[in-house]
Design an enzyme around this catalytic site. Sequence first.
Site, PDB file in Angstrom:
ATOM      1  N   ARG A 175       0.890  13.878  13.745  1.00  0.00           N
ATOM      2  CA  ARG A 175       1.627  13.497  12.531  1.00  0.00           C
ATOM      3  C   ARG A 175       2.069  14.753  11.776  1.00  0.00           C
ATOM      4  O   ARG A 175       1.517  15.108  10.742  1.00  0.00           O
ATOM      5  CB  ARG A 175       0.776  12.579  11.645  1.00  0.00           C
ATOM      6  CG  ARG A 175       0.387  11.303  12.360  1.00  0.00           C
ATOM      7  CD  ARG A 175      -0.419  10.366  11.500  1.00  0.00           C
ATOM      8  NE  ARG A 175       0.405   9.508  10.681  1.00  0.00           N
ATOM      9  CZ  ARG A 175      -0.082   8.544   9.903  1.00  0.00           C
ATOM     10  NH1 ARG A 175      -1.365   8.318   9.836  1.00  0.00           N
ATOM     11  NH2 ARG A 175       0.739   7.797   9.176  1.00  0.00           N
ATOM     12  N   ARG A 219      -9.622  -0.162   3.952  1.00  0.00           N
ATOM     13  CA  ARG A 219      -8.802   0.789   3.213  1.00  0.00           C
ATOM     14  C   ARG A 219      -7.376   0.283   3.020  1.00  0.00           C
ATOM     15  O   ARG A 219      -6.672   0.729   2.127  1.00  0.00           O
ATOM     16  CB  ARG A 219      -8.780   2.138   3.938  1.00  0.00           C
ATOM     17  CG  ARG A 219     -10.033   2.931   3.661  1.00  0.00           C
ATOM     18  CD  ARG A 219     -10.123   4.146   4.506  1.00  0.00           C
ATOM     19  NE  ARG A 219      -8.933   4.965   4.407  1.00  0.00           N
ATOM     20  CZ  ARG A 219      -8.813   6.159   4.972  1.00  0.00           C
ATOM     21  NH1 ARG A 219      -9.816   6.653   5.658  1.00  0.00           N
ATOM     22  NH2 ARG A 219      -7.715   6.852   4.840  1.00  0.00           N
ATOM     23  N   ASP A 226       3.711  -0.408  12.269  1.00  0.00           N
ATOM     24  CA  ASP A 226       2.472  -0.878  11.644  1.00  0.00           C
ATOM     25  C   ASP A 226       2.142  -2.339  11.992  1.00  0.00           C
ATOM     26  O   ASP A 226       1.080  -2.836  11.604  1.00  0.00           O
ATOM     27  CB  ASP A 226       2.541  -0.710  10.114  1.00  0.00           C
ATOM     28  CG  ASP A 226       2.282   0.736   9.706  1.00  0.00           C
ATOM     29  OD1 ASP A 226       2.021   1.571  10.575  1.00  0.00           O
ATOM     30  OD2 ASP A 226       2.355   1.026   8.494  1.00  0.00           O
ATOM     31  N   CYS A 266      -4.790   7.509   9.293  1.00  0.00           N
ATOM     32  CA  CYS A 266      -5.154   6.956  10.604  1.00  0.00           C
ATOM     33  C   CYS A 266      -4.792   7.929  11.717  1.00  0.00           C
ATOM     34  O   CYS A 266      -3.749   8.569  11.680  1.00  0.00           O
ATOM     35  CB  CYS A 266      -4.411   5.646  10.840  1.00  0.00           C
ATOM     36  SG  CYS A 266      -5.065   4.271   9.885  1.00  0.00           S
ATOM     37  N   LYS A 316       0.835  -1.211   0.000  1.00  0.00           N
ATOM     38  CA  LYS A 316       0.000   0.000   0.000  1.00  0.00           C
ATOM     39  C   LYS A 316       0.867   1.258   0.000  1.00  0.00           C
ATOM     40  O   LYS A 316       0.677   2.167  -0.809  1.00  0.00           O
ATOM     41  CB  LYS A 316      -0.911  -0.014   1.236  1.00  0.00           C
ATOM     42  CG  LYS A 316      -1.593   1.306   1.528  1.00  0.00           C
ATOM     43  CD  LYS A 316      -2.535   1.206   2.705  1.00  0.00           C
ATOM     44  CE  LYS A 316      -1.929   1.523   4.042  1.00  0.00           C
ATOM     45  NZ  LYS A 316      -1.661   2.924   4.341  1.00  0.00           N
ATOM     46  N   ASN A 317       1.800   1.322   0.936  1.00  0.00           N
ATOM     47  CA  ASN A 317       2.545   2.573   1.097  1.00  0.00           C
ATOM     48  C   ASN A 317       3.516   2.834  -0.059  1.00  0.00           C
ATOM     49  O   ASN A 317       3.821   3.988  -0.358  1.00  0.00           O
ATOM     50  CB  ASN A 317       3.263   2.590   2.450  1.00  0.00           C
ATOM     51  CG  ASN A 317       2.260   2.706   3.593  1.00  0.00           C
ATOM     52  OD1 ASN A 317       1.104   3.099   3.379  1.00  0.00           O
ATOM     53  ND2 ASN A 317       2.674   2.361   4.798  1.00  0.00           N
TER      54      ASN A 317
END
Length: 432
Positions: free
Chosen positions: A122, A397, A305, A117, A22-23
């Site tokens: 952040r 997601r 994560d 999230c 994903k990232n």
Amino acid sequence: MDQYVIKGGSPLFGEVTIGGAKNSALGILAATTLTEETVTVNNVPNIKDIDYLLLALEEIGAKVDRKDSHTVRINAKGISPLSLDNEYLRKIRGSYYLIGALLGRFKKAQVVLPGGCNIGNRPIDQHIKGFEKLGAKVEIKHGMVMAEAVELRGNHIFLDVVSVGATINIMLAAVLAKGQTIIENVAKEPHVVDVANFLNSMGANIKGAGTDVIRIHGVDKLHGSTYSVIPDQIEAGTFMIAAAATHGDVVIDNVIPKHLEAISAKLVEMGVGVEEKDDAVHVFCRERTGNTHIKTMPYPGFPTDLQPQMTMLLALSMGTSVITESIFEARFKYVDELVRMGASIKVDGNTAVVDGVESLTGATVFASDLRAGAALVIAGLTAEGVTVVENIEYVERGYEGFEEKLTQLGGIIKKMDSEDEKALRKFKMKVS
Ligand code: UD1
């Protein structure tokens, strides 16, 4: 709203195939805007965060052609860098990569502050520091990041904190800058290397990705490319932990075992069987795992994560384990939910002390973010009785076909509308 309803107690058995990271994909898809030529990206995960970024790219004028569920062809010739604010961009974290990419190509970007999230503060100060060092003027006004430069010039940038997002974003801005950029104290995550490899496949000149220092020689132009995203290290780690927690036996396919070393080492320390193959890991666990201590760190350390999923496994392990979260301070929100299922965990600041219990019991729990949601699903798969995980939007997601993959492995899990009490009663009758 959808929820997962899970009947615990079935060990996971069989084979599961891991999708694209994903990232990485978020960085790579944003990077496609750096060229006027067509780019084809393969092994793109079919998840909502990617849908949101692709919809956002379409809204700003890119031609996005989804060839199949994992292949996207993008032509960003006609995009406009002005005032990018829409519901999709506000939902995801990866939208901040458009700041670097558009600044690189147009020397101007106006992008809404990113979402993602809620796992603590952040900030994006290191991204901004990097853009400013390259010669941009950056302001935050009305919730938008506004960056502009007459020209971007390479510079020496030292990151005060190791940040995946800042490392990738500064690379995106620097590939078309004049001269050499040196970025020190960079993140070494596999997806940083993947985005750098992708940019190099488009004609960029980036060296050192995967080490502490990245050197970029600016080029005038980037061209089209065909590229395949690496496998998702976090999805793989999640299935490794799920196999261990349910006392199952699972071959996790399409992975790069090197990227999983931190998690493999911890699982082995706890007594889990882990066999590395060329592009798979085989995880098996026959008895209750032992305790260990975890401190989340930038790669190659233990990934933040996977912290919630690992804490969940430690909640069922023998003895006392200590988990220190050193990346995101608000990442223990899910602990109260595990406690509702019978876990014994005390949180003090960025540390959680877990006293392992023999079993968890099903309860209705709330997924506060993506990885917390994954941890609660695994908890449900191990628990006695039925667990309902509410607010699964975040999970969907970030994990492609999570429910289907777990079902294929023998897990009993069903997605349901939270209003549909009849369906819930029927499920409970069927599994009791
Ligand atoms: C990315 C990942 C996320 C993962 C995280 C750490 C994406 C879309 N998300 O998030 O899944 O959990 O890396 O591996 O790729 N920081 C600053 N200033 C900055 C930037 C970061 O102080 O300008 C701090 C953060 O507060 C945090 C640490 O640096 O404490 C690491 O954050 P970072 O690596 O940037 O995480 P994200 O890119 O947000």
